[in-house]
Design an enzyme around this catalytic site. Structure first.
Site, PDB file in Angstrom:
ATOM      1  N   GLU A 164       1.279   3.392   7.990  1.00 19.14           N
ATOM      2  CA  GLU A 164       2.291   2.479   7.465  1.00 19.14           C
ATOM      3  C   GLU A 164       3.234   3.122   6.450  1.00 19.14           C
ATOM      4  O   GLU A 164       3.272   2.727   5.275  1.00 19.14           O
ATOM      5  CB  GLU A 164       1.625   1.238   6.862  1.00 19.14           C
ATOM      6  CG  GLU A 164       0.833   0.437   7.873  1.00 19.14           C
ATOM      7  CD  GLU A 164       0.295  -0.883   7.296  1.00 19.14           C
ATOM      8  OE1 GLU A 164       0.510  -1.142   6.095  1.00 19.14           O
ATOM      9  OE2 GLU A 164      -0.341  -1.631   8.050  1.00 19.14           O
ATOM     10  N   GLU A 362      -4.677  -1.883  13.459  1.00 22.10           N
ATOM     11  CA  GLU A 362      -5.101  -2.873  12.463  1.00 22.10           C
ATOM     12  C   GLU A 362      -4.627  -4.238  12.906  1.00 22.10           C
ATOM     13  O   GLU A 362      -3.467  -4.407  13.304  1.00 22.10           O
ATOM     14  CB  GLU A 362      -4.505  -2.599  11.077  1.00 22.10           C
ATOM     15  CG  GLU A 362      -5.067  -1.425  10.328  1.00 22.10           C
ATOM     16  CD  GLU A 362      -4.444  -1.300   8.931  1.00 22.10           C
ATOM     17  OE1 GLU A 362      -3.977  -2.334   8.381  1.00 22.10           O
ATOM     18  OE2 GLU A 362      -4.399  -0.177   8.408  1.00 22.10           O
TER      19      GLU A 362
END
Length: 458
Positions: A164, A362
């Site tokens: 991320e 995720e």
């Protein structure tokens, strides 16, 4: 009736080093930017940082046993740069030895390790030299990546460079709600570019090390933009958010370079274009074997009458766009539950990524758990969320998206960044006073899904 996933579909759970390890001064570990940030009054809810968190550093064998108990074939975890290189440059053998033990124990338990090299815990010593705004960090990260790969690569085949970079760059350098806590839109764009350069440089270096079984990836977080109207203004509002949050990071990795409309959206900041040098796009586009997809919620947007008007969202490049409140049902984080967006995202990514497959790296949700007197942890909301989003993944597969796996976030309740210990995402409940672990109802549900390779139909 149930929805069956393809044979060989990868199942597992994910964690991150700073969120679970604790032991922030053990065996020579140096301070990270999150240690520094969490010590700032008001930066983290509750005023407590990632120590002891889940004390995973001392209890990792117990956590590996949980993976075995749940029958999870894979475990995605991150190595902590300040544990491996306390000053960001000098190797600490005791730090590497911890990950040696963890990998060996995972393999002994029949669990496939997936290593993420960077999940936001930059050594503070490197931040003191400019952090991700310093182009020199690209070389430092590559050295670190090669160090970990050299030590673990004989047993680990799955390597993710960054997790991320949107959050690390924009929330850390542009908005200030994550470490290192800076609020400079131009600096955030430069930091984002350097993240992507570091990914490309490390991926190229690991590939050149020539382990034929290596699978290299980057994990990006995506948030589909939802607009209430289909007129030109609403479409442009969605475009502006999409290009900043999603295509900014995806397109360069795929070899498309930065989107041209991005440059127009951020031109007033005069930061991104000067940071790009000859050869940068080719380096960022180092080949990857899969793209990790982190998804939690969509973002609802609306246009402003003046395209140069400031947004209510402090991300760079969002002039003329307001972010609207999410709509129910919501998680305890206040995030919208909208599994249809995950299906559409995976289908869109499948088309955009072409031959590069996807892994949901995720997905999960925070809810308030109910602990019965007998110790059973009931979490109906999380169980429902997982079921609905697993069905959404299956729907994307049915529409042709090449999705190879799903990793639940998170194995354990943990330190949830600026939310401290107030939000719980785990399949396993952690009593932070006693460090007792208890598998939740959602964990049992997920274990059954994995065992059957199928999710019940809704």
């Amino acid at each position: 009736m149930e929805h069956v996933f393809p044979t060989g579909f990868l199942w597992g759970a994910a964690t991150a080093a700073y969120q679970i390890e604790g032991a922030v001064a053990a065996d020579g570990r140096g301070p990270s930017i999150w240690d520094t940030f969490a010590a700032v009054p008001g930066a983290v809810l509750g005023g407590v940082g990632g120590d002891p968190a889940c004390d995973h550093f001392h209890r990792h064998r117990q956590d590996v046993e949980l993976l075995r108990e749940l029958g999870l074939p894979a475990y995605r975890f991150s190595t902590a740069w300040p544990r491996v290189m306390p000053d960001g440059r000098t190797v600490e053998p005791r730090g590497l030895a911890f990950y040696d033990r963890l990998v060996d124990d995972l393999l002994a338990a029949g669990v496939r390790p997936l290593v993420t090299l960077y999940h936001w815990d930059l050594p503070q010593a490197l931040q003191d030299r400019g952090g991700w705004c310093d182009r020199d960090l690209v070389g430092r990260f590559t050295d670190y990546a090669c160090t970990v790969h050299d030590r673990l690569g004989d047993r680990v085949a799955d390597w993710t460079t960054l997790n991320e970079p949107f959050c690390s760059a924009f929330l850390g350098y542009g908005v200030g709600v994550h470490a290192p806590g800076l609020s400079d839109a131009g600096a955030a764009l430069v930091a984002a570019h350097h993240h992507l350069l570091a990914h490309g440089a490390a991926a190229r270096a690991l590939r050149e090390r020539g382990r034929p079984g290596d699978r290299l990836s980057i994990v990006l977080n995506f948030s589909p933009a939802l607009a209430d109207g289909d007129d030109a203004a609403h479409r442009d509002a969605a475009r502006r958010f999409d290009v900043l949050h999603n295509r900014f990071f995806l397109d360069p990795v795929l070899g498309r370079g930065y989107p041209q409309d991005l440059f127009a959206d951020v031109a007033h900041l005069a930061a991104l274009e000067p940071a790009i040098r000859d050869g940068d796009p080719a380096l960022i586009a180092a080949p990857v074997d899969w793209i990790g997809v982190n998804y939690y919620a969509p973002t609802r947007v609306a246009p402003l009458a003046d395209l140069r008007a400031p947004s209510n969202c402090p991300l760079p490049g969002l002039r003329g766009v307001d972010v609207l409140p999410p709509r129910g049902p919501l998680t305890s984080m206040g995030w919208e539950q909208h599994p249809e967006s995950l299906t559409e995202l995976l289908v869109w990514l499948g088309e955009r990524c072409g031959p590069v497959p996807l892994v949901v790296a995720e997905n999960g949700a925070a809810f308030v758990d109910v602990v019965d007197p007998d110790g059973r942890v009931r979490d109906v909301g999380r169980t429902r969320y997982l079921a609905e989003h697993l069905r959404a993944v299956h729907a994307a597969l049915a529409r042709g998206a090449d999705v190879r796996g799903y990793l639940a976030w998170s194995l354990l309740d943990n330190f949830e960044w600026s939310f401290g210990y107030t939000q719980r995402f785990g399949l396993v409940h952690v009593d932070f006073d006693t460090q007792r672990r208890t598998v939740k109802d959602s964990g049992r549900f997920f274990a059954e899904v994995v065992a059957r390779n199928a999710v019940p139909a809704g």
